[in-house]
Scaffold this motif. Structure first.
Motif, PDB file in Angstrom:
ATOM      1  N   ASP A  94      64.527  31.116  36.612  1.00  0.00           N
ATOM      2  CA  ASP A  94      65.595  32.015  36.173  1.00  0.00           C
ATOM      3  C   ASP A  94      65.066  33.120  35.267  1.00  0.00           C
ATOM      4  O   ASP A  94      64.359  32.861  34.289  1.00  0.00           O
ATOM      5  CB  ASP A  94      66.678  31.230  35.420  1.00  0.00           C
ATOM      6  CG  ASP A  94      67.488  30.341  36.350  1.00  0.00           C
ATOM      7  OD1 ASP A  94      67.424  30.570  37.565  1.00  0.00           O
ATOM      8  OD2 ASP A  94      68.168  29.427  35.859  1.00  0.00           O
ATOM      9  N   GLY A  95      65.429  34.367  35.621  1.00  0.00           N
ATOM     10  CA  GLY A  95      65.097  35.510  34.789  1.00  0.00           C
ATOM     11  C   GLY A  95      63.671  35.993  34.878  1.00  0.00           C
ATOM     12  O   GLY A  95      63.268  36.886  34.137  1.00  0.00           O
ATOM     13  N   LYS A  96      62.896  35.450  35.783  1.00  0.00           N
ATOM     14  CA  LYS A  96      61.493  35.829  35.895  1.00  0.00           C
ATOM     15  C   LYS A  96      61.231  36.576  37.194  1.00  0.00           C
ATOM     16  O   LYS A  96      62.008  36.502  38.147  1.00  0.00           O
ATOM     17  CB  LYS A  96      60.593  34.582  35.836  1.00  0.00           C
ATOM     18  CG  LYS A  96      60.747  33.752  34.566  1.00  0.00           C
ATOM     19  CD  LYS A  96      60.282  34.495  33.335  1.00  0.00           C
ATOM     20  CE  LYS A  96      60.456  33.640  32.093  1.00  0.00           C
ATOM     21  NZ  LYS A  96      60.006  34.316  30.873  1.00  0.00           N
ATOM     22  N   GLN A  97      60.129  37.319  37.192  1.00  0.00           N
ATOM     23  CA  GLN A  97      59.621  37.966  38.396  1.00  0.00           C
ATOM     24  C   GLN A  97      58.397  37.203  38.888  1.00  0.00           C
ATOM     25  O   GLN A  97      57.594  36.713  38.088  1.00  0.00           O
ATOM     26  CB  GLN A  97      59.223  39.417  38.112  1.00  0.00           C
ATOM     27  CG  GLN A  97      60.386  40.362  37.908  1.00  0.00           C
ATOM     28  CD  GLN A  97      61.119  40.643  39.208  1.00  0.00           C
ATOM     29  OE1 GLN A  97      62.255  40.227  39.405  1.00  0.00           O
ATOM     30  NE2 GLN A  97      60.464  41.357  40.103  1.00  0.00           N
ATOM     31  N   LYS A  98      58.257  37.110  40.198  1.00  0.00           N
ATOM     32  CA  LYS A  98      57.096  36.445  40.791  1.00  0.00           C
ATOM     33  C   LYS A  98      56.141  37.496  41.332  1.00  0.00           C
ATOM     34  O   LYS A  98      56.512  38.337  42.152  1.00  0.00           O
ATOM     35  CB  LYS A  98      57.533  35.515  41.913  1.00  0.00           C
ATOM     36  CG  LYS A  98      56.377  34.884  42.691  1.00  0.00           C
ATOM     37  CD  LYS A  98      56.907  34.046  43.842  1.00  0.00           C
ATOM     38  CE  LYS A  98      55.793  33.545  44.737  1.00  0.00           C
ATOM     39  NZ  LYS A  98      56.311  32.747  45.870  1.00  0.00           N
ATOM     40  N   HIS A  99      54.906  37.451  40.865  1.00  0.00           N
ATOM     41  CA  HIS A  99      53.850  38.336  41.347  1.00  0.00           C
ATOM     42  C   HIS A  99      52.831  37.477  42.089  1.00  0.00           C
ATOM     43  O   HIS A  99      52.196  36.602  41.500  1.00  0.00           O
ATOM     44  CB  HIS A  99      53.174  39.061  40.185  1.00  0.00           C
ATOM     45  CG  HIS A  99      54.123  39.798  39.291  1.00  0.00           C
ATOM     46  ND1 HIS A  99      54.474  41.112  39.500  1.00  0.00           N
ATOM     47  CD2 HIS A  99      54.812  39.385  38.197  1.00  0.00           C
ATOM     48  CE1 HIS A  99      55.323  41.495  38.553  1.00  0.00           C
ATOM     49  NE2 HIS A  99      55.555  40.463  37.762  1.00  0.00           N
ATOM     50  N   THR A 261      56.141  27.488  27.213  1.00  0.00           N
ATOM     51  CA  THR A 261      57.459  27.141  26.688  1.00  0.00           C
ATOM     52  C   THR A 261      58.506  28.203  26.955  1.00  0.00           C
ATOM     53  O   THR A 261      59.701  27.968  26.761  1.00  0.00           O
ATOM     54  CB  THR A 261      57.374  26.880  25.182  1.00  0.00           C
ATOM     55  OG1 THR A 261      56.813  28.040  24.532  1.00  0.00           O
ATOM     56  CG2 THR A 261      56.496  25.667  24.887  1.00  0.00           C
ATOM     57  N   GLU A 262      58.078  29.396  27.399  1.00  0.00           N
ATOM     58  CA  GLU A 262      59.004  30.480  27.739  1.00  0.00           C
ATOM     59  C   GLU A 262      59.245  30.566  29.241  1.00  0.00           C
ATOM     60  O   GLU A 262      59.787  31.553  29.734  1.00  0.00           O
ATOM     61  CB  GLU A 262      58.450  31.815  27.225  1.00  0.00           C
ATOM     62  CG  GLU A 262      58.205  31.861  25.713  1.00  0.00           C
ATOM     63  CD  GLU A 262      59.480  31.657  24.920  1.00  0.00           C
ATOM     64  OE1 GLU A 262      60.522  32.208  25.338  1.00  0.00           O
ATOM     65  OE2 GLU A 262      59.442  30.938  23.901  1.00  0.00           O
ATOM     66  N   ASN A 263      58.815  29.561  29.967  1.00  0.00           N
ATOM     67  CA  ASN A 263      58.955  29.485  31.433  1.00  0.00           C
ATOM     68  C   ASN A 263      58.108  30.505  32.175  1.00  0.00           C
ATOM     69  O   ASN A 263      58.358  30.775  33.360  1.00  0.00           O
ATOM     70  CB  ASN A 263      60.421  29.622  31.869  1.00  0.00           C
ATOM     71  CG  ASN A 263      61.192  28.330  31.686  1.00  0.00           C
ATOM     72  OD1 ASN A 263      60.624  27.241  31.763  1.00  0.00           O
ATOM     73  ND2 ASN A 263      62.481  28.444  31.429  1.00  0.00           N
ATOM     74  N   ILE A 308      47.217  33.529  43.923  1.00  0.00           N
ATOM     75  CA  ILE A 308      47.507  33.297  42.505  1.00  0.00           C
ATOM     76  C   ILE A 308      48.893  33.848  42.216  1.00  0.00           C
ATOM     77  O   ILE A 308      49.170  35.018  42.480  1.00  0.00           O
ATOM     78  CB  ILE A 308      46.465  33.954  41.584  1.00  0.00           C
ATOM     79  CG1 ILE A 308      45.057  33.445  41.927  1.00  0.00           C
ATOM     80  CG2 ILE A 308      46.792  33.660  40.128  1.00  0.00           C
ATOM     81  CD1 ILE A 308      43.957  34.068  41.089  1.00  0.00           C
ATOM     82  N   GLU A 309      49.764  32.999  41.704  1.00  0.00           N
ATOM     83  CA  GLU A 309      51.123  33.407  41.351  1.00  0.00           C
ATOM     84  C   GLU A 309      51.230  33.584  39.843  1.00  0.00           C
ATOM     85  O   GLU A 309      50.701  32.777  39.070  1.00  0.00           O
ATOM     86  CB  GLU A 309      52.141  32.350  41.784  1.00  0.00           C
ATOM     87  CG  GLU A 309      52.321  32.210  43.281  1.00  0.00           C
ATOM     88  CD  GLU A 309      53.373  31.159  43.616  1.00  0.00           C
ATOM     89  OE1 GLU A 309      54.202  30.841  42.728  1.00  0.00           O
ATOM     90  OE2 GLU A 309      53.364  30.656  44.748  1.00  0.00           O
ATOM     91  N   LEU A 310      51.953  34.630  39.448  1.00  0.00           N
ATOM     92  CA  LEU A 310      52.259  34.859  38.044  1.00  0.00           C
ATOM     93  C   LEU A 310      53.760  35.065  37.921  1.00  0.00           C
ATOM     94  O   LEU A 310      54.321  35.963  38.557  1.00  0.00           O
ATOM     95  CB  LEU A 310      51.504  36.087  37.526  1.00  0.00           C
ATOM     96  CG  LEU A 310      51.755  36.482  36.072  1.00  0.00           C
ATOM     97  CD1 LEU A 310      51.334  35.368  35.114  1.00  0.00           C
ATOM     98  CD2 LEU A 310      51.006  37.775  35.738  1.00  0.00           C
ATOM     99  N   HIS A 311      54.414  34.231  37.146  1.00  0.00           N
ATOM    100  CA  HIS A 311      55.852  34.335  36.908  1.00  0.00           C
ATOM    101  C   HIS A 311      56.062  34.776  35.459  1.00  0.00           C
ATOM    102  O   HIS A 311      55.660  34.058  34.533  1.00  0.00           O
ATOM    103  CB  HIS A 311      56.536  32.986  37.154  1.00  0.00           C
ATOM    104  CG  HIS A 311      56.380  32.464  38.541  1.00  0.00           C
ATOM    105  ND1 HIS A 311      57.411  32.463  39.470  1.00  0.00           N
ATOM    106  CD2 HIS A 311      55.309  31.930  39.183  1.00  0.00           C
ATOM    107  CE1 HIS A 311      56.985  31.941  40.606  1.00  0.00           C
ATOM    108  NE2 HIS A 311      55.710  31.609  40.455  1.00  0.00           N
TER     109      HIS A 311
END
Length: 320
Positions: A94-99, A261-263, A308-311
């Motif tokens: 929730d609230g994140k972007q996936k790169h 801790t910030e998802n 490699i995923e970065l959220h």
């Protein structure tokens, strides 16, 4: 006297290889090794005296490493630079972007992005243009943060660099070892004590032509190499991996996930790999026995070689 603690490092993606572009990002580093390298050769002629003849510069380039921490936003620039491709979508978090970052191909039209760096060491800011990321190495051990070392190769060093006071370093916390989980073929590997993930573009920095003059032709990626290395407590589970996967040359999938801790999340994935090294645990004393293994990515021409995923909260495109 200049103190190393005062060094400032900023960078931005170039629109054209080797052409200086203003910085967009400032990063705090634990060390930097950017340097100007000139190949100076003497004439090789007998001077009639007692010493050598004069020298002239035959070629120029820059090289150097940067060591820093993997932080949720800044790390995306390094991943984009070393892999070359990015796909940005909404994240399942929730609230994140996936790169999603994955390697460029090997066609004539495939080029890694180039960057302009400016480094202020306290005397005069110096700019480094045509910088390409040759390799990146991530490492995390117990009771520590996720660290990375980036190797670079560049075109030239100039004195036209500027650093704006408006650029600030990322204040988010770095990913940490205790936030990590390792899976092999979807099953968690327990009691990992250290993690390393290495990716190498094997840049070709040796080509000089009549068109490039003193400078190397734009370095291009060669045969890519990627490994994930782990150390784990020696258990029946690690022995099962050694017998069932290492000894049989099995194809395995590796996933390493860091989630803070910030998802924010950073996920390294080798879709198809083989355990290329796995030592037999031996007792050299009374210490706890550990098992070390290395998984090497293999190219089966289906799917991505590495992903490699970065959220995170960054809604832009790192390659824009």
């Amino acid at each position: 006297m200049v103190n190393g603690n005062g060094v400032k490092v900023v960078f931005g993606k170039e629109n054209n290889y080797g052409e200086y572009n203003g910085a967009k990002v400032r990063v705090a580093v634990s060390s930097e090794g950017f340097k100007y390298v000139a190949n100076k050769k003497d004439e090789g002629l007998l001077t009639g005296g007692v010493g050598k003849s004069m020298v002239e510069t035959m070629s120029l380039h820059t090289e150097g490493d940067i060591a820093t921490l993997a932080k949720p936003r800044t790390v995306g620039y390094f991943l984009a630079g070393v892999l070359g491709r990015e796909l940005t979508t909404a994240s399942e978090i929730d609230g994140k972007q996936k790169h999603l970052f994955f390697p460029i191909g090997n066609k004539e039209s495939d080029h890694l992005p180039s960057w302009s760096f400016t480094i202020d060491r306290g005397i005069k800011p110096l700019s480094y243009t045509g910088v390409k990321f040759g390799s990146v190495s991530f490492s995390a051990a117990a009771e520590d943060r996720l660290q990375l070392t980036l190797s670079t190769s560049g075109r030239s060093e100039d004195e036209n660099g500027e650093i704006s006071d408006d650029l600030k370093v990322e204040d988010a916390r770095a990913f940490k070892f205790h936030q990590a989980a390792v899976k092999m073929d979807g099953e968690k590997v327990a009691d990992i004590t250290s993690i390393n993930f290495d990716y190498n573009n094997n840049l070709d920095t040796s080509l000089f032509t009549t068109d490039t003059g003193l400078y190397c032709k734009e370095p291009e990626a060669g045969q890519r190499e990627c490994t994930a290395k782990f150390e784990a407590l020696y258990t029946k589970d690690t022995e099962a991996i050694r017998n069932g996967k290492f000894k049989t040359d099995a194809i395995v999938e590796i996933e390493i996930e860091f989630k803070d801790t910030e998802n924010n999340a950073l996920i390294f994935r080798i879709p198809k790999g083989q355990i290329s090294e796995m030592e037999t645990p031996t007792a050299g004393g009374a210490e706890t026995l550990k098992s070390s293994l290395t998984v090497s990515a293999v190219d089966t021409l289906s799917g991505n070689y590495v992903e490699i995923e970065l959220h995170n909260d960054f809604e832009g495109d790192y390659l824009a």
